[in-house]
Motif scaffolding. Structure first.
Motif, short mmCIF file in Angstrom:
data_model
loop_
_atom_site.label_atom_id
_atom_site.label_comp_id
_atom_site.label_asym_id
_atom_site.label_seq_id
_atom_site.Cartn_x
_atom_site.Cartn_y
_atom_site.Cartn_z
N GLU A 78 0.83 -1.20 0.00
CA GLU A 78 0.00 0.00 0.00
C GLU A 78 0.87 1.25 0.00
O GLU A 78 0.58 2.22 -0.71
CB GLU A 78 -0.93 -0.01 1.22
CG GLU A 78 -2.01 -1.09 1.15
CD GLU A 78 -2.96 -1.04 2.33
OE1 GLU A 78 -2.77 -0.15 3.20
OE2 GLU A 78 -3.88 -1.86 2.39
N LEU A 114 -1.88 -8.20 -1.11
CA LEU A 114 -2.98 -7.23 -1.23
C LEU A 114 -4.11 -7.82 -2.06
O LEU A 114 -3.88 -8.60 -3.00
CB LEU A 114 -2.48 -5.95 -1.91
CG LEU A 114 -1.47 -5.09 -1.14
CD1 LEU A 114 -1.09 -3.87 -1.98
CD2 LEU A 114 -2.03 -4.64 0.20
N GLN A 118 -7.85 -3.60 -2.38
CA GLN A 118 -6.84 -2.86 -1.61
C GLN A 118 -5.87 -2.15 -2.54
O GLN A 118 -5.41 -1.04 -2.24
CB GLN A 118 -6.09 -3.83 -0.68
CG GLN A 118 -6.89 -4.27 0.53
CD GLN A 118 -6.16 -5.31 1.36
OE1 GLN A 118 -5.49 -6.21 0.82
NE2 GLN A 118 -6.27 -5.21 2.68
N ASP A 121 -7.71 0.92 -3.80
CA ASP A 121 -7.84 1.91 -2.73
C ASP A 121 -6.52 2.65 -2.49
O ASP A 121 -6.51 3.88 -2.30
CB ASP A 121 -8.29 1.24 -1.44
CG ASP A 121 -9.73 0.74 -1.49
OD1 ASP A 121 -10.48 1.19 -2.36
OD2 ASP A 121 -10.08 -0.12 -0.66
#
Length: 368
Positions: A78, A114, A118, A121
Protein backbone atom coordinates in the motif's frame (compact mmCIF):
# COMPACT_ATOMS: atom_id res chain seq x y z
CA UNK A 1 5.63 30.72 -35.29
CA UNK A 2 8.42 28.99 -33.40
CA UNK A 3 7.42 27.62 -30.01
CA UNK A 4 10.09 26.93 -27.42
CA UNK A 5 9.92 24.06 -24.96
CA UNK A 6 9.16 26.31 -22.00
CA UNK A 7 6.09 27.66 -23.79
CA UNK A 8 4.87 24.13 -24.50
CA UNK A 9 5.41 23.16 -20.88
CA UNK A 10 3.24 26.07 -19.80
CA UNK A 11 0.37 25.03 -22.06
CA UNK A 12 -2.54 23.15 -20.42
CA UNK A 13 -2.25 19.56 -21.58
CA UNK A 14 -4.31 16.36 -21.56
CA UNK A 15 -2.86 12.86 -21.58
CA UNK A 16 -5.13 9.88 -22.14
CA UNK A 17 -2.53 7.11 -22.41
CA UNK A 18 -0.07 7.06 -19.51
CA UNK A 19 0.81 3.95 -17.51
CA UNK A 20 1.21 4.34 -13.76
CA UNK A 21 3.80 1.55 -13.63
CA UNK A 22 5.68 3.23 -16.49
CA UNK A 23 6.12 6.61 -14.85
CA UNK A 24 8.08 6.00 -11.66
CA UNK A 25 10.93 8.22 -10.56
CA UNK A 26 14.22 6.26 -10.71
CA UNK A 27 15.15 7.41 -7.20
CA UNK A 28 11.84 6.07 -5.90
CA UNK A 29 12.47 2.70 -7.52
CA UNK A 30 15.88 2.54 -5.81
CA UNK A 31 14.43 3.36 -2.39
CA UNK A 32 11.46 1.00 -2.63
CA UNK A 33 13.58 -1.82 -4.04
CA UNK A 34 15.97 -1.54 -1.10
CA UNK A 35 13.05 -1.85 1.32
CA UNK A 36 11.84 -5.14 -0.19
CA UNK A 37 15.19 -6.61 -1.21
CA UNK A 38 14.59 -6.42 -4.96
CA UNK A 39 17.73 -6.42 -7.09
CA UNK A 40 18.04 -3.69 -9.72
CA UNK A 41 20.44 -3.34 -12.66
CA UNK A 42 22.00 -0.40 -10.77
CA UNK A 43 21.19 1.58 -7.64
CA UNK A 44 22.34 4.90 -9.08
CA UNK A 45 19.13 6.79 -10.00
CA UNK A 46 20.61 8.52 -13.05
CA UNK A 47 22.11 5.29 -14.35
CA UNK A 48 18.88 3.42 -13.65
CA UNK A 49 16.85 5.96 -15.59
CA UNK A 50 19.20 5.59 -18.55
CA UNK A 51 19.02 1.79 -18.28
CA UNK A 52 15.23 1.84 -18.56
CA UNK A 53 15.34 3.91 -21.74
CA UNK A 54 18.06 1.75 -23.28
CA UNK A 55 16.35 -1.52 -22.35
CA UNK A 56 13.01 -0.30 -23.65
CA UNK A 57 14.56 0.68 -26.98
CA UNK A 58 15.14 -2.92 -28.02
CA UNK A 59 12.81 -2.73 -30.99
CA UNK A 60 10.03 -5.08 -29.91
CA UNK A 61 7.03 -4.68 -27.64
CA UNK A 62 7.80 -7.96 -25.85
CA UNK A 63 11.30 -6.85 -24.77
CA UNK A 64 9.99 -3.38 -23.96
CA UNK A 65 7.51 -4.95 -21.55
CA UNK A 66 10.27 -6.81 -19.66
CA UNK A 67 11.39 -3.54 -18.07
CA UNK A 68 8.18 -3.54 -16.05
CA UNK A 69 9.48 -6.44 -13.98
CA UNK A 70 11.32 -3.85 -11.88
CA UNK A 71 8.62 -1.20 -11.62
CA UNK A 72 5.88 -3.68 -10.79
CA UNK A 73 8.12 -5.33 -8.17
CA UNK A 74 8.22 -2.15 -6.07
CA UNK A 75 4.46 -1.58 -6.36
CA UNK A 76 3.31 -4.47 -4.18
CA UNK A 77 2.52 -2.67 -0.92
CA UNK A 78 0.00 0.00 0.00
CA UNK A 79 2.84 2.37 0.86
CA UNK A 80 4.60 1.78 -2.44
CA UNK A 81 1.44 2.16 -4.50
CA UNK A 82 0.40 5.35 -2.74
CA UNK A 83 3.83 6.90 -3.17
CA UNK A 84 4.07 6.03 -6.85
CA UNK A 85 0.56 7.36 -7.53
CA UNK A 86 1.18 10.57 -5.56
CA UNK A 87 4.49 11.29 -7.30
CA UNK A 88 3.02 10.54 -10.71
CA UNK A 89 0.36 13.21 -10.22
CA UNK A 90 2.96 15.75 -9.10
CA UNK A 91 5.22 15.02 -12.08
CA UNK A 92 2.35 15.33 -14.54
CA UNK A 93 1.14 18.57 -12.96
CA UNK A 94 4.66 20.03 -13.09
CA UNK A 95 4.62 19.29 -16.82
CA UNK A 96 1.45 21.35 -17.32
CA UNK A 97 -0.97 18.43 -17.51
CA UNK A 98 -4.41 19.47 -16.27
CA UNK A 99 -6.20 16.19 -16.94
CA UNK A 100 -4.64 12.73 -17.05
CA UNK A 101 -6.02 9.25 -17.33
CA UNK A 102 -3.67 6.92 -15.50
CA UNK A 103 -3.93 3.22 -16.25
CA UNK A 104 -2.60 0.19 -14.43
CA UNK A 105 -3.43 -3.50 -13.94
CA UNK A 106 -4.41 -4.29 -10.32
CA UNK A 107 -3.81 -8.01 -10.93
CA UNK A 108 -0.09 -7.26 -11.20
CA UNK A 109 0.11 -5.81 -7.71
CA UNK A 110 -1.12 -8.64 -5.49
CA UNK A 111 2.14 -10.57 -5.12
CA UNK A 112 2.56 -9.59 -1.46
CA UNK A 113 -0.96 -10.32 -0.33
CA UNK A 114 -2.98 -7.23 -1.23
CA UNK A 115 -6.46 -7.83 -2.57
CA UNK A 116 -7.50 -6.27 -5.86
CA UNK A 117 -9.68 -3.76 -3.99
CA UNK A 118 -6.84 -2.86 -1.61
CA UNK A 119 -4.66 -2.12 -4.64
CA UNK A 120 -7.31 0.19 -6.09
CA UNK A 121 -7.84 1.91 -2.73
CA UNK A 122 -4.10 2.54 -2.29
CA UNK A 123 -3.71 3.98 -5.77
CA UNK A 124 -6.75 6.22 -5.43
CA UNK A 125 -5.47 7.47 -2.08
CA UNK A 126 -2.14 8.32 -3.71
CA UNK A 127 -3.87 10.14 -6.56
CA UNK A 128 -5.89 12.19 -4.08
CA UNK A 129 -2.76 13.09 -2.15
CA UNK A 130 -1.02 14.11 -5.36
CA UNK A 131 -3.90 16.30 -6.51
CA UNK A 132 -3.98 18.03 -3.12
CA UNK A 133 -0.19 18.52 -3.10
CA UNK A 134 -0.27 19.91 -6.64
CA UNK A 135 -3.03 22.35 -5.62
CA UNK A 136 -0.87 23.52 -2.73
CA UNK A 137 1.81 24.29 -5.31
CA UNK A 138 -0.69 26.31 -7.35
CA UNK A 139 -1.26 23.66 -10.03
CA UNK A 140 -4.61 22.26 -11.13
CA UNK A 141 -4.85 18.63 -12.23
CA UNK A 142 -7.54 15.95 -12.30
CA UNK A 143 -6.89 12.22 -12.57
CA UNK A 144 -9.21 9.64 -14.07
CA UNK A 145 -8.27 6.01 -13.45
CA UNK A 146 -8.37 3.29 -16.09
CA UNK A 147 -8.43 -0.24 -14.69
CA UNK A 148 -6.51 -2.59 -16.98
CA UNK A 149 -6.76 -6.34 -17.50
CA UNK A 150 -3.71 -8.19 -18.83
CA UNK A 151 -4.68 -9.58 -22.20
CA UNK A 152 -2.65 -12.80 -21.84
CA UNK A 153 -4.38 -13.69 -18.54
CA UNK A 154 -7.89 -15.00 -17.99
CA UNK A 155 -9.14 -12.41 -15.50
CA UNK A 156 -10.96 -10.05 -17.84
CA UNK A 157 -14.39 -10.60 -16.30
CA UNK A 158 -13.04 -10.20 -12.77
CA UNK A 159 -11.15 -7.01 -13.61
CA UNK A 160 -14.14 -5.58 -15.47
CA UNK A 161 -16.25 -6.18 -12.36
CA UNK A 162 -13.57 -4.44 -10.28
CA UNK A 163 -13.67 -1.42 -12.57
CA UNK A 164 -17.46 -1.22 -12.34
CA UNK A 165 -17.36 -1.54 -8.56
CA UNK A 166 -15.17 1.57 -8.41
CA UNK A 167 -16.80 3.68 -11.11
CA UNK A 168 -17.98 6.22 -8.57
CA UNK A 169 -14.61 6.46 -6.85
CA UNK A 170 -12.40 7.84 -9.59
CA UNK A 171 -12.32 4.88 -11.99
CA UNK A 172 -13.57 6.14 -15.35
CA UNK A 173 -12.73 3.38 -17.83
CA UNK A 174 -11.37 -0.07 -18.69
CA UNK A 175 -8.46 -1.24 -20.80
CA UNK A 176 -6.59 -4.37 -21.82
CA UNK A 177 -2.81 -4.28 -22.19
CA UNK A 178 0.23 -6.51 -22.46
CA UNK A 179 1.58 -8.63 -25.31
CA UNK A 180 -0.71 -7.94 -28.26
CA UNK A 181 0.38 -10.60 -30.74
CA UNK A 182 -1.67 -13.75 -30.24
CA UNK A 183 -3.93 -12.16 -27.62
CA UNK A 184 -6.65 -10.35 -29.52
CA UNK A 185 -9.51 -8.48 -27.79
CA UNK A 186 -11.95 -11.33 -28.51
CA UNK A 187 -10.20 -13.25 -25.71
CA UNK A 188 -12.06 -10.93 -23.30
CA UNK A 189 -15.31 -10.63 -25.25
CA UNK A 190 -17.54 -11.41 -22.26
CA UNK A 191 -15.89 -8.69 -20.17
CA UNK A 192 -16.49 -6.15 -22.90
CA UNK A 193 -20.14 -7.21 -23.16
CA UNK A 194 -20.57 -6.66 -19.43
CA UNK A 195 -19.01 -3.20 -19.67
CA UNK A 196 -21.17 -2.22 -22.64
CA UNK A 197 -24.33 -3.30 -20.83
CA UNK A 198 -23.26 -1.14 -17.88
CA UNK A 199 -22.58 1.88 -20.14
CA UNK A 200 -18.93 1.91 -19.08
CA UNK A 201 -16.27 3.10 -21.56
CA UNK A 202 -13.32 1.06 -22.73
CA UNK A 203 -10.13 1.73 -24.59
CA UNK A 204 -8.05 -1.12 -26.01
CA UNK A 205 -4.35 -1.42 -26.78
CA UNK A 206 -4.51 -2.28 -30.46
CA UNK A 207 -2.54 -1.63 -33.62
CA UNK A 208 0.86 -1.43 -31.95
CA UNK A 209 2.51 -4.88 -32.08
CA UNK A 210 -0.37 -6.37 -34.08
CA UNK A 211 -2.07 -4.96 -37.15
CA UNK A 212 -5.50 -4.22 -38.52
CA UNK A 213 -7.10 -7.43 -37.23
CA UNK A 214 -6.38 -6.31 -33.69
CA UNK A 215 -7.82 -2.86 -34.38
CA UNK A 216 -10.92 -4.36 -36.01
CA UNK A 217 -11.59 -6.55 -32.97
CA UNK A 218 -11.02 -3.61 -30.62
CA UNK A 219 -13.71 -1.66 -32.47
CA UNK A 220 -16.26 -4.36 -33.25
CA UNK A 221 -15.75 -6.98 -30.53
CA UNK A 222 -14.61 -4.83 -27.62
CA UNK A 223 -16.68 -1.80 -28.60
CA UNK A 224 -13.70 0.42 -27.79
CA UNK A 225 -14.50 4.10 -27.81
CA UNK A 226 -10.77 4.89 -28.11
CA UNK A 227 -7.79 2.99 -29.50
CA UNK A 228 -4.62 2.64 -27.44
CA UNK A 229 -1.94 3.48 -30.00
CA UNK A 230 -3.78 2.42 -33.16
CA UNK A 231 -0.73 3.50 -35.14
CA UNK A 232 -0.96 0.57 -37.55
CA UNK A 233 -4.26 1.79 -38.94
CA UNK A 234 -1.97 3.17 -41.68
CA UNK A 235 -1.74 -0.39 -43.01
CA UNK A 236 -5.31 0.15 -44.23
CA UNK A 237 -4.43 3.39 -46.03
CA UNK A 238 -2.84 3.78 -49.48
CA UNK A 239 -1.18 7.11 -50.22
CA UNK A 240 -1.94 8.12 -53.80
CA UNK A 241 -0.33 11.56 -53.92
CA UNK A 242 1.64 13.25 -51.19
CA UNK A 243 3.31 15.87 -53.42
CA UNK A 244 0.33 17.96 -54.43
CA UNK A 245 -1.32 20.63 -52.31
CA UNK A 246 -3.99 18.22 -51.14
CA UNK A 247 -3.02 14.87 -49.68
CA UNK A 248 -4.61 12.09 -51.70
CA UNK A 249 -5.21 8.75 -50.00
CA UNK A 250 -7.40 5.67 -50.42
CA UNK A 251 -8.78 4.35 -47.13
CA UNK A 252 -9.84 0.77 -46.54
CA UNK A 253 -13.12 -0.07 -44.86
CA UNK A 254 -11.60 -0.20 -41.36
CA UNK A 255 -9.71 3.08 -41.75
CA UNK A 256 -12.88 4.70 -43.05
CA UNK A 257 -14.82 3.38 -40.05
CA UNK A 258 -12.27 4.67 -37.53
CA UNK A 259 -12.11 8.08 -39.21
CA UNK A 260 -15.83 8.38 -39.97
CA UNK A 261 -16.70 7.64 -36.34
CA UNK A 262 -13.82 9.80 -35.09
CA UNK A 263 -12.57 7.03 -32.80
CA UNK A 264 -9.64 8.71 -31.04
CA UNK A 265 -6.15 7.33 -31.54
CA UNK A 266 -4.03 7.42 -28.37
CA UNK A 267 -0.74 7.84 -30.25
CA UNK A 268 2.56 7.73 -28.35
CA UNK A 269 5.34 8.87 -30.71
CA UNK A 270 8.51 8.06 -28.76
CA UNK A 271 7.19 4.75 -27.44
CA UNK A 272 6.05 3.73 -30.92
CA UNK A 273 9.57 4.34 -32.23
CA UNK A 274 11.06 2.28 -29.41
CA UNK A 275 8.84 -0.72 -30.20
CA UNK A 276 9.39 -0.35 -33.97
CA UNK A 277 5.76 0.57 -34.65
CA UNK A 278 7.23 3.68 -36.29
CA UNK A 279 10.66 4.30 -37.80
CA UNK A 280 11.24 7.74 -36.28
CA UNK A 281 9.40 10.76 -34.96
CA UNK A 282 9.67 12.41 -38.38
CA UNK A 283 8.23 9.32 -40.07
CA UNK A 284 5.61 8.57 -37.42
CA UNK A 285 2.13 8.26 -38.99
CA UNK A 286 0.65 10.70 -36.45
CA UNK A 287 1.10 13.66 -38.79
CA UNK A 288 -0.33 11.81 -41.79
CA UNK A 289 -3.31 10.69 -39.72
CA UNK A 290 -3.86 14.23 -38.46
CA UNK A 291 -3.81 15.59 -42.02
CA UNK A 292 -6.27 12.92 -43.14
CA UNK A 293 -8.76 13.96 -40.49
CA UNK A 294 -8.40 11.16 -37.92
CA UNK A 295 -9.00 11.99 -34.26
CA UNK A 296 -5.39 12.24 -33.16
CA UNK A 297 -4.15 12.67 -29.59
CA UNK A 298 -0.57 12.91 -28.29
CA UNK A 299 0.48 10.76 -25.33
CA UNK A 300 3.46 9.59 -23.31
CA UNK A 301 2.70 5.88 -22.77
CA UNK A 302 5.54 5.23 -20.29
CA UNK A 303 7.47 8.29 -19.20
CA UNK A 304 10.21 6.28 -17.50
CA UNK A 305 10.86 3.81 -20.31
CA UNK A 306 10.78 6.54 -22.95
CA UNK A 307 12.60 9.14 -20.87
CA UNK A 308 9.85 11.55 -21.82
CA UNK A 309 7.13 13.95 -20.81
CA UNK A 310 4.12 15.25 -22.71
CA UNK A 311 6.03 18.50 -23.19
CA UNK A 312 8.86 16.54 -24.81
CA UNK A 313 6.49 14.59 -27.09
CA UNK A 314 4.88 17.82 -28.29
CA UNK A 315 8.25 19.53 -28.66
CA UNK A 316 9.51 16.69 -30.84
CA UNK A 317 6.46 16.98 -33.07
CA UNK A 318 7.11 20.71 -33.38
CA UNK A 319 10.86 20.54 -34.05
CA UNK A 320 10.98 17.38 -36.17
CA UNK A 321 7.68 17.52 -38.04
CA UNK A 322 6.66 21.17 -37.89
CA UNK A 323 3.56 20.98 -35.73
CA UNK A 324 2.25 24.43 -34.90
CA UNK A 325 0.59 25.79 -31.79
CA UNK A 326 -2.74 25.26 -33.55
CA UNK A 327 -1.87 21.59 -34.16
CA UNK A 328 -1.01 21.10 -30.49
CA UNK A 329 -4.22 22.85 -29.46
CA UNK A 330 -6.32 20.69 -31.77
CA UNK A 331 -4.79 17.46 -30.44
CA UNK A 332 -5.31 18.67 -26.87
CA UNK A 333 -8.93 19.53 -27.54
CA UNK A 334 -9.49 16.15 -29.19
CA UNK A 335 -8.09 14.49 -26.07
CA UNK A 336 -10.22 16.61 -23.74
CA UNK A 337 -13.44 16.02 -25.63
CA UNK A 338 -12.78 12.27 -25.60
CA UNK A 339 -11.83 11.88 -21.95
CA UNK A 340 -13.83 9.25 -20.06
CA UNK A 341 -15.57 11.84 -17.91
CA UNK A 342 -19.07 13.21 -18.42
CA UNK A 343 -19.81 15.78 -21.11
CA UNK A 344 -20.40 18.67 -18.71
CA UNK A 345 -17.06 17.92 -17.06
CA UNK A 346 -15.34 17.96 -20.45
CA UNK A 347 -16.97 21.31 -21.19
CA UNK A 348 -15.53 22.79 -18.00
CA UNK A 349 -12.12 21.30 -18.75
CA UNK A 350 -12.11 22.88 -22.21
CA UNK A 351 -13.71 26.22 -21.36
CA UNK A 352 -12.01 26.92 -18.04
CA UNK A 353 -8.53 25.44 -18.50
CA UNK A 354 -7.56 24.49 -22.04
CA UNK A 355 -8.86 27.27 -24.28
CA UNK A 356 -7.77 30.10 -21.94
CA UNK A 357 -4.29 28.56 -21.67
CA UNK A 358 -3.87 28.26 -25.42
CA UNK A 359 -5.17 31.78 -26.00
CA UNK A 360 -2.31 32.95 -23.82
CA UNK A 361 0.05 30.85 -25.96
CA UNK A 362 1.87 29.27 -23.05
CA UNK A 363 1.69 32.37 -20.82
CA UNK A 364 2.88 34.46 -23.74
CA UNK A 365 6.26 32.79 -23.82
CA UNK A 366 6.18 31.85 -27.49
CA UNK A 367 8.29 33.81 -29.92
CA UNK A 368 7.51 34.67 -33.52
Amino acid sequence: MTIDESAIRALPKVVLHDHLDGGLRPATIVELAAQIGHTLPTTDPAELGAWFVQAASSGTLELYLETFDHTVAVMQTEEGLRRVARESVLDLAADGVVYAEQRYAPEQHVQRGLSLQQVVDAVQAGFAEGVAAAAAQGRTIRIGTLITAMRHADRGDEIAALALANRGDGVVGFDIAGAENGFLPSRHASAFRTLAQAFFPATVHAGEAAGVDSIAEAVHVAGATRLGHGVRIVEDIDILDADGETLQARLGDLAHWVRDHQIPLELCPSSNVQTAAAASIAEHPITLLKELGFAVTVNTDNRLQSGTTLTREMSLLHTEVGWTLDDLRDATLTAAWNAFIHHDERERLVDELILPGFRQGGNGRHRA
